[in-house]
Enzyme design. Structure first.
Site, PDB file in Angstrom:
ATOM      1  N   HIS A 250       0.856  -1.187   0.000  1.00 42.26           N
ATOM      2  CA  HIS A 250       0.000   0.000   0.000  1.00 42.26           C
ATOM      3  C   HIS A 250       0.886   1.228   0.000  1.00 42.26           C
ATOM      4  O   HIS A 250       2.096   1.131   0.201  1.00 42.26           O
ATOM      5  CB  HIS A 250      -0.885   0.006   1.257  1.00 42.26           C
TER       6      HIS A 250
ATOM      7  N   ASP B 190       1.068   5.219   1.828  1.00 48.42           N
ATOM      8  CA  ASP B 190       0.511   5.738   3.072  1.00 48.42           C
ATOM      9  C   ASP B 190      -0.457   6.898   2.892  1.00 48.42           C
ATOM     10  O   ASP B 190      -1.303   7.128   3.744  1.00 48.42           O
ATOM     11  CB  ASP B 190       1.644   6.157   4.026  1.00 48.42           C
TER      12      ASP B 190
ATOM     13  N   HIS C  61       4.698   0.040  -0.294  1.00 48.74           N
ATOM     14  CA  HIS C  61       5.471  -0.856   0.570  1.00 48.74           C
ATOM     15  C   HIS C  61       4.544  -1.824   1.287  1.00 48.74           C
ATOM     16  O   HIS C  61       3.325  -1.632   1.311  1.00 48.74           O
ATOM     17  CB  HIS C  61       6.266  -0.046   1.581  1.00 48.74           C
TER      18      HIS C  61
ATOM     19  N   ARG D 188       7.041  -9.955  15.814  1.00 48.30           N
ATOM     20  CA  ARG D 188       7.802  -8.843  15.241  1.00 48.30           C
ATOM     21  C   ARG D 188       7.188  -7.546  15.747  1.00 48.30           C
ATOM     22  O   ARG D 188       6.008  -7.282  15.527  1.00 48.30           O
ATOM     23  CB  ARG D 188       7.690  -8.915  13.722  1.00 48.30           C
TER      24      ARG D 188
END
Ligand SMILES: *[C@@H]1O[C@H](CO)[C@@H](O)[C@H](O)[C@H]1NC(C)=O
Ligand SMILES: *[C@@H]1O[C@H](CO)[C@@H](O)[C@H](O)[C@H]1NC(C)=O
Ligand SMILES: *[C@@H]1O[C@H](CO)[C@@H](O)[C@H](O)[C@H]1NC(C)=O
EC number: 1.14.11.7
Length: 710
Positions: A582, A584, A654, A664
């Site tokens: 996507h 931002d 990204h 994570r």
């Protein structure tokens, strides 16, 4: 401006059963008649069918879900058809204005006779075709919006999957995706379905495609491939479909209007005011059809200069196939919208010079279709403006042909064509847009803090406005933040226990700075650690502001600590992403290779940063891709203290690869240059910090003056 009222699906709640209506108003559409045969009896309201389809879906009755949802979509379409056809039929039967009235008393009667006749005709036509009163087909705002956003297709694709009807599932998923391109999970679904069904070559069908858009796109494709014959064919088709769609759009504007500015009971307008009020809503809505028709599904912004562009493409295409008269007609038509366009003015001169001697250039006029259209458009403008003045509401006419005022070359002159001698004839061959950032691209400013290591700049990261840094956090700080994450997320914050909104194969937990400070204040996590979260986000902000050499303040827009945990037992042959590709601040549209900077994207975000806290997990690489959302251009393995930062636009699509083992954690930060969009929570967090500082100060003073303690 008075709100534009768009109420196409609400039918006039007309009252009495109709007399029989004889004969179709025009050539019947075969499809429609077929459906009539399939579903005899009155048309079921689409909202009821939709509700029952969704209920069936949730109860696991997928056959009934498919049946009712498909019926809902058909009913929705038919309603539109019926309204359009009735409007055409009744318009022809009861023309306005009526035959010229005589002088004297009662001169207005013929006009009202026509109006009343038309109203009666509408009521009888619709009731007849709907098999019952039109008011049954009124639906709520929510349902209407669902249909506009194509939500029924989302249910449908899932139901078809359950029934193992993969091709239909692909079709429904694609139809939904076209209007919801930010919905990356759907894109993933489509890929998965196609792979499973072995239908990779299957053409993706958009079941709600608008013919005029399809033809236009086909025209552009052929044009760009220098196939001018075919381009002409498609653009001409597109124009016919455009004008047909325009009639439909305008008809749907004639539905009931909502008078939001008035208390209904207190509304005491007289005959002419009431008519004027209603008519103005209709007229503005009809005037806006120009935008409606230029807007792709799921978008808010229209394609710029859409209708005139048809003529711009055509003038050149006709020229290229040697049809100079038609080229001239189209060029002149284009000038109706942009009379000062120098390139096209030059083209007109040039085409005129190519004409046979027997033809008088002055006898060739702008094409009639656009001439009529523009004439009506101008009349409408004047009517709306003068009525707005007189009736006291404000109206600003949007610029329907160009959004940003000035002429935009890459949009005005069709791009991508190589013509010998192009310059001579004044064609400017702008290259089609690669994403633009409307600010100076600068980078390489000081990193401000000692110990931070510079790793890669934009070039090394294969893109623009990107930077990778290490040692932004120390090992100890990473550990401390990690414990904050665990501590806060334990007490729950709405995400807890939920699977990720992005993938069903991971758990997703998050906490904001304010949440951390509150937890600290309540003693659930060490206050010092909560404060660390606050401090390191400020550190990140300062680094980004400085590195990209921004000369105005960078504000927080949103800050979030996020952990993604692989769910065990669900990691075999995973091919989804932890966070789909996507951008931002815009809606990535990989098929069109564009990124639309419009809501619901966070259009005000200017820079983004991710600060990593650990590396004891598998997968979870951060990746940049091309705008196709597929081609990976750079890949980064997270580790403690590593920070990736980049501008938030379409230049930086990204995502995060699947986390296949372990947990994570990262701090995600989004920044804005617009103070209007400062994060409210951040301001509150600042206040909490100020209070804490004061308390500290107080304690400190207490320590200095021990005797006050007694
Ligand atoms: C930089 O690193 C040194 C040695 O590791 C450490 O003593 C110092 O506190 C660090 N400075 C900052 C600002 O973290
Ligand atoms: C930022 O810098 C550019 C030139 O580098 C200048 O044109 C612009 O006015 C500056 N903006 C502000 C807000 O200072
Ligand atoms: C940038 O692209 C090159 C060539 O494709 C590749 O070798 C390199 O790994 C990429 N950089 C990053 C940080 O992924």
């Amino acid at each position: 401006m008075r709100e534009r009222i768009w109420a196409p699906l609400l039918l006039l709640p007309l009252l009495l059963p109709p007399p029989l209506w004889g004969g179709p108003p025009d050539s019947p559409r075969r499809e429609l008649e077929l459906e009539l045969e399939l579903e005899p009896g009155p048309l079921q309201p689409f909202d009821l069918l939709y509700a029952s389809g969704a209920a069936a879906y949730y109860s696991g009755d997928y056959e009934r879900a498919v049946r009712d949802l498909e019926a809902a979509l058909r009913s929705h379409r038919r309603l539109r058809e019926i309204r359009t056809r009735c409007a055409r039929h009744c318009g022809a039967r009861h023309p306005l204005p009526p035959p010229p009235p005589g002088e004297g008393p009662g001169a207005e009667l013929p006009l009202f006779r026509s109006l009343l006749g038309r109203a009666r005709c509408y009521r009888s036509c619709e009731t007849q075709r709907l098999g019952g009163p039109a008011s049954r087909h009124r639906v709520s705002e929510d349902v209407r919006s669902d249909f506009q956003r194509r939500v029924p297709y989302n249910y449908l694709q899932r139901a078809y999957i359950k029934l193992n009807q993969l091709e239909k599932a692909v079709e429904a998923a694609h139809t939904f995706f076209v209007a919801n391109p930010e919905h990356m999970e759907m894109q993933q679904n489509i890929e998965n379905y196609r792979a499973t069904a072995g239908v990779e070559a299957l053409q993706l069908v958009d079941r709600e495609a608008k013919p005029h858009m399809e033809s236009y796109n086909a025209g552009v494709k052929h044009y760009e491939a220098d196939d001018f014959e075919m381009a002409i064919k498609h653009f001409e088709q597109a124009l016919r479909e455009y004008f047909a769609e325009d009639i439909e759009c305008r008809t749907l504007c004639e539905g009931p209007q909502r008078f939001e500015e008035y208390e209904y009971l207190g509304y005491k307008a007289g005959l002419y005011e009431a008519i004027a009020d209603h008519y103005m809503q209709v007229l503005v809505c009809q005037h806006e059809c120009v935008r409606e028709l230029a807007t792709r599904p799921g978008r808010l912004s229209p394609i710029e200069n859409f209708l005139p562009l048809h003529y711009d493409y055509l003038q050149f295409a006709y020229y290229r196939v040697g049809e100079y008269v038609k080229a001239l007609e189209c060029a002149k038509a284009y000038l109706l919208c942009h009379p000062d366009d120098e390139d096209v003015l030059d083209n007109v001169d040039y085409y005129e010079s190519l004409l046979d001697d027997s033809i008088d250039p002055a006898s060739i006029e702008a094409r009639e279709d656009l001439t009529m259209f523009v004439k009506r458009h101008k009349l409408e403008s004047e009517l709306i403006k003068s009525a707005a003045e007189g009736l006291g509401f404000s109206y600003t006419e949007p610029n329907y042909w160009i959004r940003y005022g000035g002429r935009q070359d890459e949009n005005r002159v069709p791009s991508g064509v190589n013509v010998e001698g192009a310059e001579v004839h004044g064609f400017s061959m702008g290259k089609k847009l690669s994403p633009k950032i409307d600010r100076d691209l600068r980078e390489g400013g000081p990193l401000l803090y000692e110990n931070i290591t510079f790793v890669y700049n934009s070039e090394q990261l294969n893109g623009t406005q990107r930077v990778l840094l290490d040692n932004v956090l120390s090992e100890e700080q990473c550990r401390e933040l990690h414990s904050v994450a665990s501590g806060i997320m334990l007490v729950g914050d709405g995400y807890r226990g939920k699977t990720s909104p992005h993938t069903p194969n991971e758990k997703f937990e998050g906490a904001t700075v304010l949440k951390a400070l509150k937890s600290g204040y309540e003693g659930r996590v060490p206050l010092k650690s909560a404060r660390l979260f606050y401090d390191i986000s400020e550190k990140a902000r300062r680094i980004v502001e400085s590195y990209f050499m921004l000369n105005s303040t960078l504000y927080f827009s949103y800050t979030h600590m996020v952990c993604r945990t692989a769910l065990s037992g669900q990691q075999d042959r995973r091919n989804d992403l932890s966070h789909p590709i996507h951008a931002d601040n815009c809606l990535l549209d990989p098929e069109a290779n564009e990124c639309w900077k419009e809501p619901p994207a966070y259009t005000f975000r200017d820079y983004s940063a991710l600060l990593y806290m650990n590396d004891d997990f598998e997968g979870g690489e951060f990746i940049f891709t091309e705008m196709d959302a597929k081609t990976v251009t750079a890949s980064i393995k997270p580790k403690c203290g590593r920070m990736i930062s980049f501008s938030s636009g379409g230049e930086n699509p990204h995502g995060v690869k699947a986390v296949t083992k372990g947990k994570r954690c990262a701090v995600a930060l989004w920044f804005t240059l617009d103070p209007l969009y400062r994060e409210l929570e951040r301001i509150q967090a600042d206040e909490v910090i100020a209070i804490l500082d004061q308390e500290q100060q107080g304690k400190h003073e207490l320590n200095i003056n021990p005797k006050d303690e007694l």
